[in-house]
Design a protein around this motif. Structure first.
Motif, PDB file in Angstrom:
ATOM      1  N   GLU A 212      13.866  13.312   4.535  1.00  9.08           N
ATOM      2  CA  GLU A 212      13.335  11.954   4.635  1.00  9.08           C
ATOM      3  C   GLU A 212      12.020  11.827   3.860  1.00  9.08           C
ATOM      4  O   GLU A 212      11.780  10.844   3.154  1.00  9.08           O
ATOM      5  N   LYS A 213      11.182  12.829   3.996  1.00  5.98           N
ATOM      6  CA  LYS A 213       9.912  12.805   3.260  1.00  5.98           C
ATOM      7  C   LYS A 213      10.170  12.877   1.757  1.00  5.98           C
ATOM      8  O   LYS A 213       9.480  12.226   0.959  1.00  5.98           O
ATOM      9  N   LYS A 214      11.154  13.654   1.366  1.00  6.18           N
ATOM     10  CA  LYS A 214      11.490  13.759  -0.049  1.00  6.18           C
ATOM     11  C   LYS A 214      11.877  12.388  -0.604  1.00  6.18           C
ATOM     12  O   LYS A 214      11.455  12.005  -1.706  1.00  6.18           O
ATOM     13  N   GLU A 215      12.668  11.641   0.145  1.00  5.09           N
ATOM     14  CA  GLU A 215      13.076  10.311  -0.309  1.00  5.09           C
ATOM     15  C   GLU A 215      11.866   9.392  -0.479  1.00  5.09           C
ATOM     16  O   GLU A 215      11.774   8.625  -1.453  1.00  5.09           O
ATOM     17  N   LEU A 216      10.946   9.455   0.464  1.00  3.05           N
ATOM     18  CA  LEU A 216       9.732   8.628   0.374  1.00  3.05           C
ATOM     19  C   LEU A 216       8.890   9.014  -0.843  1.00  3.05           C
ATOM     20  O   LEU A 216       8.355   8.157  -1.547  1.00  3.05           O
ATOM     21  N   ILE A 217       8.788  10.308  -1.079  1.00  3.35           N
ATOM     22  CA  ILE A 217       8.000  10.792  -2.229  1.00  3.35           C
ATOM     23  C   ILE A 217       8.615  10.303  -3.530  1.00  3.35           C
ATOM     24  O   ILE A 217       7.899   9.828  -4.432  1.00  3.35           O
ATOM     25  N   ILE A 218       9.925  10.401  -3.654  1.00  2.00           N
ATOM     26  CA  ILE A 218      10.597   9.944  -4.882  1.00  2.00           C
ATOM     27  C   ILE A 218      10.404   8.439  -5.062  1.00  2.00           C
ATOM     28  O   ILE A 218      10.158   7.956  -6.181  1.00  2.00           O
ATOM     29  N   GLU A 219      10.462   7.696  -3.978  1.00  2.00           N
ATOM     30  CA  GLU A 219      10.243   6.242  -4.052  1.00  2.00           C
ATOM     31  C   GLU A 219       8.830   5.918  -4.545  1.00  2.00           C
ATOM     32  O   GLU A 219       8.634   5.030  -5.389  1.00  2.00           O
TER      33      GLU A 219
END
Length: 934
Positions: free
Chosen positions: A82-89
């Motif tokens: 989930e954190k990875k998705e936020l970082i990519i966003e």
């Protein structure tokens, strides 16, 4: 820019300097002269590795990441998908997603950033240089923790120049593996805290006791934030550490395997033969000072030539009006960059600001900080100092290879300005005087012959469109304003009401004239009293009181004004009463208004402009009777006055348009910049080196590598260098073959032995002596070689000054005498910089160890008696470091053995010359001697 220039809070100077003085075992990451012509990022693969536990903290990095070169890649770790998705966003919104090579999820989330770092190390090996960073909240530290986090970011990726230098060093060095920023104030990176026993256990069980750790000595990258080349930590034992090695979250703030392992980072690097060096970024200290605004303004300039004009104030007087005109001409007429620095303000300040960037220091300019501006400038500058008061600033600029053009408006004959100020001006690359008289006065006070860097060139008229008011309109309106008859005649004088301007002579002439003539004539003076309470102001107030008692009221003192066009147009004769006024611009303005001029001989050079007998009269000094006669002549002969005025107007249009003056300065500056000494001769700088602090060595190397003359070599002899110092020296020798080092066995070392060892590896035609902690000005080699070869001399010495522990504060210039054996036997007044032909050094046999402490004195004494020709160059080309226990501080307690060695050197010199029956005694002044003959 860190905030609004006018609203920024500026730090106290002593706090900044005290901080920098403590960093002698660091390198200044902005002081790097070995940059490649092509971008280092085109040569190697560079990545920034970020461990992001809190995705929102990524925003703290974005403002820095977005301005970095696009070749720098990103590698990120986090702890959940989930954190990875936020970082990519976040990266996509910031337009940084195309730089992301990998975003890896470290699911175990043990060991925090260092656990993730080990987990992803296989990916980092693909790069040549990596910066390790991580988000850091430290809630137990409150606001201090936030400041620490911001510092860690800024000290690693906040300055592109620093990043380029870091990557250069790591990529090109063979034995430097890690570069880490100095610890944040309030933290430290040399404390085991509760971690030594655990660190010892890690060394024993994971690294087979191969880590040479010491409980009494530690330094490590604080917060595990650092730049490195991946081979530095590419140890199987390190990379095989598993997540279970680290404790479960939440972990204590100290005393865990994670805290212990971070302290072992430098020791792990040593296993691979790579050292850890620590650096500081001076911009993080200096950004809070007002002078740093000047550097920010320089960096904002485009690729056109950049001029810095340094003036003493913005008063409505001659020199400030010259600076204002030069600023206007450089920007508007010649389309160049121009920044103005003023030591104080005044009524012309807004005009300066309307033209371009202007900085006012109100007598609070700190030279060491302005020195930093010149040191860290990203381009070569043309620094124009306008008056001898500011010439010292130009000398600071010269130390870093910037061109210094000194404009001298003052007359040394007055005794008002000390000789040292004229010395600073004459030290300029180009020193411009408005006339021969003022130049000769400067040579006399400085006790020198006319140097080659001097030009005689009067400035132009301040405004190219002067006057911009019609004469008829002014003629009537001024008389109406003054309440005098419309057909009356006006004799005009102007300037500050002070003795130098001769206002008393003006009033005396008016009194004489008006008491002996019935003509309808008014004497009008335009000018203010001196701004502050001083002797000149007292004099002016007393003079004005006397004026009230004069029987004739036709002498008027109007006060100052910033736009005097109408008074010049309205007058009939301009009367210059100055006692000493080299080339007053007001005379040029009067000439542009077609007015005849009356002035006195030997008080000004401006007579060369109007031509005695044609555009006016030059009279015997301060002869008011003759002045009154000439005024009367012009009043009674309008055609004579008209012809003089037409002549003067033509002269102005032909010779004194200000853009011509500005062009002259540029052409001469360009000539200086392009001029190259046609010589292949090599000069060898000989340095005995012993326990040299890292920062001092770096600054020494940088000052030599920055020489404008390329045929030099730096030969160092000695030893007992710390490993980090030796690593940095090895890196420098690898990148520049002109730097050489010979190690001397520690049992044999001494300053003379080390110096002779350095001589043994040198190849230069000339040999110059340089201490291991001192600095050279950028033109030193060029100047020395020129003097040796143009004057066929085998011994040259120069003026010098001192520099403090920061390497930024130059002070205490010492201008010496031409060679005198009598003076030299009294003390070593020659000291630095001394340069000799190779043959002379060979003839006298180099240094003698029995005179250590005064080895230079002994060498200079012997060289002086064998030299064919000795030449003194009165230019400050050497900066002698002053710090605790240094001889340069002048304390006899610092090196008592040096005093005795000096006495012995004088004694031996006299014996070798055949002198007998004498005694050499220590003088009351330290390092000085008295010779008593029997």
């Amino acid at each position: 820019m860190y905030g609004n220039i006018d609203e920024r809070q500026h730090a106290p100077s002593n706090k900044i300097l005290d901080s920098l003085v403590t960093l002698r075992d660091h390198i200044d990451i902005l002081d790097h002269s070995g940059k490649c012509k092509t971008s280092i990022f085109q040569e190697c693969q560079v990545a920034i590795y970020l461990h992001i536990y809190y995705p929102e903290s990524l925003h703290e990095f974005l403002e820095y990441l977005t301005v970095l070169p696009s070749q720098i890649r990103l590698v990120i770790t986090t702890t959940t998908s989930e954190k990875k998705e936020l970082i990519i966003e976040i990266l996509e919104r910031a337009l940084l997603i195309n730089r992301l090579d990998l975003c890896h999820v470290y699911h175990e989330n043990k060991g925090r950033d260092i656990g993730a770092f080990i987990n992803i190390y296989d990916e980092l090996i693909k790069y040549d240089v990596v910066c390790k960073l991580h988000a850091k909240k430290s809630p137990h530290l409150g606001e201090f923790g936030k400041s620490w986090f911001r510092y860690l970011i800024r000290s690693t990726i906040g300055n592109q120049s620093a990043i380029e230098n870091i990557v250069n060093i790591l990529y090109h060095s063979k034995d430097i593996g890690i570069l880490a920023p100095t610890s944040f104030q309030g933290t430290n990176n040399h404390d085991w805290a509760s971690n030594f026993d655990i660190s010892q256990s890690i060394s024993d069980h994971i690294f087979n006791s191969e880590l040479d750790i010491n409980k009494e000595k530690l330094r490590y990258p604080s917060a595990t934030v650092f730049w490195f080349k991946p081979e530095a930590l590419n140890q199987q034992q390190f990379r095989s550490i598993q997540p279970d090695f680290f404790p479960e979250e939440p972990i204590p703030i100290d005393g865990t395997t994670a805290h212990s392992l971070e302290r072992l980072i430098p020791y792990i690097s040593i296993l691979n033969g790579l050292k850890t060096l620590y650096y500081f970024d001076p911009s993080l200290y200096l950004k809070s000072i007002k002078e740093w605004n000047v550097l920010e303004s320089i960096k904002a300039c485009d690729d056109r030539n950049t001029f810095i004009i340094v003036g003493h104030d913005a008063s409505n007087s001659g020199a400030p009006r010259t600076a204002l005109a030069l600023q206007r001409s450089l920007i508007n007429d010649l389309n160049l960059n121009c920044i103005v620095i003023l030591l104080n303000d005044g009524p012309l300040l807004q005009a300066y600001k309307d033209n371009g960037p202007t900085f006012v220091f109100k007598n609070n300019l700190v030279h060491s900080y302005l020195n930093a501006v010149f040191k860290y400038s990203d381009r070569l500058l043309n620094v124009v100092t306008n008056t001898v008061i500011t010439a010292v600033v130009g000398q600071l600029a010269q130390a870093y290879g910037h061109t210094h053009v000194a404009l001298v408006h003052e007359n040394a004959d007055t005794g008002y300005w000390p000789s040292e100020m004229f010395g600073h001006a004459l030290n300029g690359d180009l020193c411009v005087f408005p006339g021969e008289g003022v130049a000769q006065a400067a040579y006399t006070i400085c006790n020198i012959d006319a140097p080659k860097n001097v030009a005689i060139r009067p400035q132009g008229i301040y405004r190219h469109n002067f006057p911009d008011l019609l004469i008829d309109e002014c003629y009537e309106s001024v008389r109406t304003e003054l309440g005098i008859p419309k057909d009356s005649k006006i004799i005009l004088g102007c300037g500050t009401i002070e003795p130098r301007k001769g206002v008393d002579i003006f009033i005396e002439t008016a009194d004489f004239f008006l008491n002996n003539s019935s003509e309808n004539i008014f004497f009008l003076w335009i000018g203010d009293l001196p701004a502050s309470k001083c002797d000149d102001r007292n004099w002016a107030e007393q003079l004005l009181d006397k004026l009230k008692d004069l029987p004739n009221s036709n002498c008027l003192i109007l006060g100052g004004c910033t736009k005097a066009d109408r008074y010049f147009q309205a007058c009939d004769v301009f009367y210059l009463t100055s006692r000493k006024d080299p080339f007053p611009g007001v005379v040029l303005e009067a000439m542009a208004c077609k007015k005849p001029i009356i002035a006195f001989e030997d008080a000004t050079d401006v007579g060369n402009a109007f031509n005695d007998g044609t555009g006016g009269f030059l009279l015997s000094q301060f002869d008011v009777t003759l002045a009154a006669e000439k005024i009367y002549l012009y009043i009674k002969n309008p055609q004579l006055a008209y012809d003089a005025g037409i002549h003067n107007e033509n002269v102005i249009q032909r010779d004194y348009i200000f853009s011509k003056y500005a062009n002259f300065l540029i052409e001469r500056s360009n000539l200086l910049r392009s001029a190259k000494l046609q010589s292949d001769s090599v000069i060898s700088f000989i340095v005995p080196i012993f326990k040299t602090p890292l920062l001092y060595l770096q600054q020494l190397l940088s000052s030599v590598q920055s020489q404008s003359y390329p045929n030099w070599e730096l030969c160092l002899g000695g030893g007992d260098l710390d490993q980090d110092v030796l690593s940095y020296l090895n890196y420098k020798m690898l990148s520049d073959h002109r730097i050489k080092y010979i190690e001397v066995n520690s049992s044999e070392q001494g300053i003379s032995v080390n110096s002779n060892a350095a001589i043994s590896i040198c190849t230069g035609k000339y040999i110059a002596l340089l201490d291991h902690d001192d600095l050279l000005s950028a033109n030193c080699a060029l100047e020395i070689i020129s003097i040796h070869e143009e004057n066929d001399c085998d011994f040259v010495y120069t003026a010098e000054d001192k520099v403090d522990g920061t390497g930024l504060n130059f002070y205490g210039p010492v201008y010496k005498n031409v060679y005198s054996e009598e003076k030299l036997l009294k003390n070593n007044y020659i000291t630095h910089l001394s340069s000799f032909s190779r043959e002379l050094i060979k003839e006298i046999g180099g240094f003698r160890p029995e005179y250590d402490g005064a080895q230079d004195y002994d060498l200079i004494l012997r060289a002086s008696s064998h030299a064919k020709k000795i030449f003194y160059l009165p230019r400050v080309l050497y900066h002698w470091r002053v710090f605790e226990d240094s001889t340069s501080g002048g304390s006899p307690e610092s090196k008592p053995y040096a005093i005795e060695a000096g006495r012995k050197a004088v004694e031996t010199f006299l014996i070798e010359k055949g002198k007998v029956r004498f005694t050499v005694q220590n003088s009351k002044i330290p390092f000085s001697y008295d010779i008593i003959y029997d």
